[in-house]
Design an enzyme around this catalytic site. Sequence first.
Site, PDB file in Angstrom:
ATOM      1  N   ASN A 191      -1.021  13.472   0.164  1.00  0.00           N
ATOM      2  CA  ASN A 191       0.047  12.844   0.928  1.00  0.00           C
ATOM      3  C   ASN A 191       0.830  11.882   0.033  1.00  0.00           C
ATOM      4  OD1 ASN A 191      -2.474  11.312   1.178  1.00  0.00           O
ATOM      5  ND2 ASN A 191      -1.406   9.975   2.608  1.00  0.00           N
ATOM      6  N   GLU A 204      -1.002  18.922   3.066  1.00  0.00           N
ATOM      7  CA  GLU A 204      -0.916  20.369   3.282  1.00  0.00           C
ATOM      8  C   GLU A 204       0.442  20.904   2.829  1.00  0.00           C
ATOM      9  OE1 GLU A 204      -3.365  18.593   6.716  1.00  0.00           O
ATOM     10  OE2 GLU A 204      -1.646  18.023   5.495  1.00  0.00           O
TER      11      GLU A 204
END
Length: 135
Positions: free
Chosen positions: A49, A62
């Site tokens: 992140n 992701e």
Amino acid sequence: MTLRTSRISMSEDLLNAARKVRENAHAPYSDFHVGAAIRAAGGIYVGCNVENASFPEGTCAEAGAISAMVAAGDSAILEVLIYAEADTPVAPCGGCRQRLSEFASSETTVKLASDSGIEVETTLGDLLPSTFKLT
């Protein structure tokens, strides 16, 4: 959503990759570090992140892993592992579930891990039962 919670055997290479990339997360606002590793035909791709001062505009782990996969020329996710600093495993946000579904099938295994060692295994179909697909 059906989650199977137990001490499952995780793909060690994905787990190690997600743990390692999580250390590179840029999370000065939330102090919540996440690493993601996805397996595709060409190998393992990772992401972490990345927050910024416009807080909602950060990038999820992701999404970073998917971008790395696509940049390398792969287009099909075979397996996903997400590792977060938390007491319990953290599932992908709704947006990332949809992003994953662009490149994975509903049967694709999604594994979740945390610092406490709790592991959950599910499928993308269980996480996102009504995916949006263009025909």
